[in-house]
Design an enzyme around this catalytic site. Sequence first.
Site, PDB file in Angstrom:
ATOM      1  N   HIS A 180       0.891  -1.383   0.124  1.00 44.50           N
ATOM      2  CA  HIS A 180       0.196  -0.182  -0.040  1.00 44.50           C
ATOM      3  C   HIS A 180       0.986   1.364  -0.127  1.00 44.50           C
ATOM      4  O   HIS A 180       0.200   2.361  -0.346  1.00 44.50           O
ATOM      5  CB  HIS A 180      -0.913  -0.079   1.123  1.00 44.50           C
ATOM      6  CG  HIS A 180      -2.119   0.558   0.838  1.00 44.50           C
ATOM      7  ND1 HIS A 180      -3.418   0.168   1.523  1.00 44.50           N
ATOM      8  CD2 HIS A 180      -2.671   1.329  -0.083  1.00 44.50           C
ATOM      9  CE1 HIS A 180      -4.532   0.672   1.049  1.00 44.50           C
ATOM     10  NE2 HIS A 180      -4.169   1.577   0.170  1.00 44.50           N
ATOM     11  N   ASP A 235     -10.101  -0.760   3.900  1.00 40.99           N
ATOM     12  CA  ASP A 235      -8.885  -1.466   4.678  1.00 40.99           C
ATOM     13  C   ASP A 235      -9.162  -1.751   5.968  1.00 40.99           C
ATOM     14  O   ASP A 235      -9.755  -1.148   6.676  1.00 40.99           O
ATOM     15  CB  ASP A 235      -7.760  -0.275   4.266  1.00 40.99           C
ATOM     16  CG  ASP A 235      -6.475  -0.693   4.754  1.00 40.99           C
ATOM     17  OD1 ASP A 235      -6.208  -1.866   5.110  1.00 40.99           O
ATOM     18  OD2 ASP A 235      -5.378  -0.322   3.939  1.00 40.99           O
ATOM     19  N   HIS A 281      -6.828  -1.402   7.802  1.00 40.45           N
ATOM     20  CA  HIS A 281      -5.874  -0.439   8.652  1.00 40.45           C
ATOM     21  C   HIS A 281      -6.208   0.915   8.488  1.00 40.45           C
ATOM     22  O   HIS A 281      -6.670   1.045   7.250  1.00 40.45           O
ATOM     23  CB  HIS A 281      -4.523  -0.753   8.395  1.00 40.45           C
ATOM     24  CG  HIS A 281      -4.080  -2.069   8.537  1.00 40.45           C
ATOM     25  ND1 HIS A 281      -4.269  -3.145   7.604  1.00 40.45           N
ATOM     26  CD2 HIS A 281      -3.696  -2.907   9.817  1.00 40.45           C
ATOM     27  CE1 HIS A 281      -3.911  -4.531   8.183  1.00 40.45           C
ATOM     28  NE2 HIS A 281      -3.667  -4.285   9.582  1.00 40.45           N
ATOM     29  N   ASP A 340      -3.714   3.171   8.024  1.00 37.02           N
ATOM     30  CA  ASP A 340      -2.338   3.666   7.114  1.00 37.02           C
ATOM     31  C   ASP A 340      -2.079   5.296   7.341  1.00 37.02           C
ATOM     32  O   ASP A 340      -1.716   6.025   6.394  1.00 37.02           O
ATOM     33  CB  ASP A 340      -2.634   3.447   5.640  1.00 37.02           C
ATOM     34  CG  ASP A 340      -2.666   2.218   5.329  1.00 37.02           C
ATOM     35  OD1 ASP A 340      -2.207   1.161   6.290  1.00 37.02           O
ATOM     36  OD2 ASP A 340      -3.094   1.582   4.313  1.00 37.02           O
ATOM     37  N   HIS A 363       4.184   1.145   4.214  1.00 37.25           N
ATOM     38  CA  HIS A 363       2.950   0.969   3.970  1.00 37.25           C
ATOM     39  C   HIS A 363       1.815   1.154   4.816  1.00 37.25           C
ATOM     40  O   HIS A 363       0.562   1.195   4.573  1.00 37.25           O
ATOM     41  CB  HIS A 363       2.720  -0.544   3.330  1.00 37.25           C
ATOM     42  CG  HIS A 363       2.539  -1.779   4.410  1.00 37.25           C
ATOM     43  ND1 HIS A 363       1.963  -2.911   4.282  1.00 37.25           N
ATOM     44  CD2 HIS A 363       3.001  -1.741   5.681  1.00 37.25           C
ATOM     45  CE1 HIS A 363       1.977  -3.564   5.291  1.00 37.25           C
ATOM     46  NE2 HIS A 363       2.866  -2.884   6.322  1.00 37.25           N
ATOM     47  N   ASP A 399      -7.486  -2.141  -0.279  1.00 38.06           N
ATOM     48  CA  ASP A 399      -6.742  -3.324   0.350  1.00 38.06           C
ATOM     49  C   ASP A 399      -7.398  -4.250   0.600  1.00 38.06           C
ATOM     50  O   ASP A 399      -8.415  -4.294   1.279  1.00 38.06           O
ATOM     51  CB  ASP A 399      -6.039  -2.672   1.599  1.00 38.06           C
ATOM     52  CG  ASP A 399      -4.817  -3.563   1.986  1.00 38.06           C
ATOM     53  OD1 ASP A 399      -4.838  -4.827   1.924  1.00 38.06           O
ATOM     54  OD2 ASP A 399      -3.871  -2.918   2.729  1.00 38.06           O
ATOM     55  N   ASP A 420      -6.785  -6.760   2.408  1.00 40.29           N
ATOM     56  CA  ASP A 420      -6.914  -7.136   3.834  1.00 40.29           C
ATOM     57  C   ASP A 420      -8.092  -6.529   4.391  1.00 40.29           C
ATOM     58  O   ASP A 420      -8.434  -6.763   5.682  1.00 40.29           O
ATOM     59  CB  ASP A 420      -5.492  -7.059   4.514  1.00 40.29           C
ATOM     60  CG  ASP A 420      -5.539  -5.613   5.001  1.00 40.29           C
ATOM     61  OD1 ASP A 420      -6.229  -4.674   4.958  1.00 40.29           O
ATOM     62  OD2 ASP A 420      -4.054  -5.277   5.068  1.00 40.29           O
ATOM     63  N   GLU A 478      -1.897  -5.052  -1.875  1.00 44.22           N
ATOM     64  CA  GLU A 478      -1.809  -5.942  -0.919  1.00 44.22           C
ATOM     65  C   GLU A 478      -2.012  -7.481  -1.362  1.00 44.22           C
ATOM     66  O   GLU A 478      -2.123  -8.068  -0.407  1.00 44.22           O
ATOM     67  CB  GLU A 478      -2.254  -5.556   0.324  1.00 44.22           C
ATOM     68  CG  GLU A 478      -1.640  -4.271   0.839  1.00 44.22           C
ATOM     69  CD  GLU A 478      -0.218  -4.164   1.426  1.00 44.22           C
ATOM     70  OE1 GLU A 478       0.442  -5.584   1.360  1.00 44.22           O
ATOM     71  OE2 GLU A 478       0.310  -3.410   1.848  1.00 44.22           O
TER      72      GLU A 478
END
Length: 296
Positions: A99, A122, A124, A126, A139, A223, A225, A268
């Site tokens: 990312h 995502d 997360h 970030d 990332h 992303d 994830d 990712e």
Amino acid sequence: MMKKVSLLGVPMDLGQARRGVDMGPSAMRYAGVIERLEKLGYDVRDYGNVVVDERSIEEASHENLKNLSAVVNTSIRIRETVQQMIDDEAFPLLLGGDHSMSIGTLAAITARHENLGVIWYDAHGDLNIPSTSPTGNIHGMPLAVNLGLGHELLTNIGAKKLKPENIVLIGSRDLDEGERVLIKELGIKVFTMHEVDMLGMATVMEQTLQHLAHTDGIHLSLDLDGLDPMECPGVGTPVLGGLTYRESHLAMELLAASGRVTSAEFVEVNPILDERNKTAQVAVALIASLFGDQLL
């Protein structure tokens, strides 16, 4: 959606420690992303892959920023290539890659909009900066960088910065303490998994589009994830309790119906950690939904 699509692979694994994510673009191409888009009637131009700098043992970490020079150099190449894609008057679609590639992506795209909106799909945030990052992995920093926060070598890649009120995070469930503080300070709109569970994806997307109604285009940064590891095992930082395959398809379908998305990146994908290219196949299916694929 524009009927011309410019496709760019970013085989980048500099922003984190787990190897293999550099093969993500190839995995998505192998899963048939170009064929799916062409079947939907899009004219696809494949720009190939951006050249990514090698990791440097001498500069493994700099001020809690791993591979800083390599990330900066590669991000500049990404920015310049995406600028060419936009000049081609085509929809920029990027395949990654970790990312950190979003530093270059958004540097180019933000410059071409007066008021760009961003959906960050995502697990997360970030939103780390060097002083708050527990790992030094870049990332985990691209959204902060594009807000103008962090090391100047990174923040200087893009001349124009995102506005906090133009960002929506969806699917968040693993935020570091510094990120939580920053989200509250800047007033960034977040739909954690709690909100997704409570409201349902249809309402989350309706409120997201309302929140970004004042923008002149939306960049989707997805992303893999963000989805649950049961759906997408081939990611470097999996977090249990994520978005489902069907919820994610609905989100893409609603974005397609809105006609508001002007650029996108899917990142990712790590084939080494995957099961029979499952994660890349999910990514391609979601891309198809974003570009208007329908059952009937």
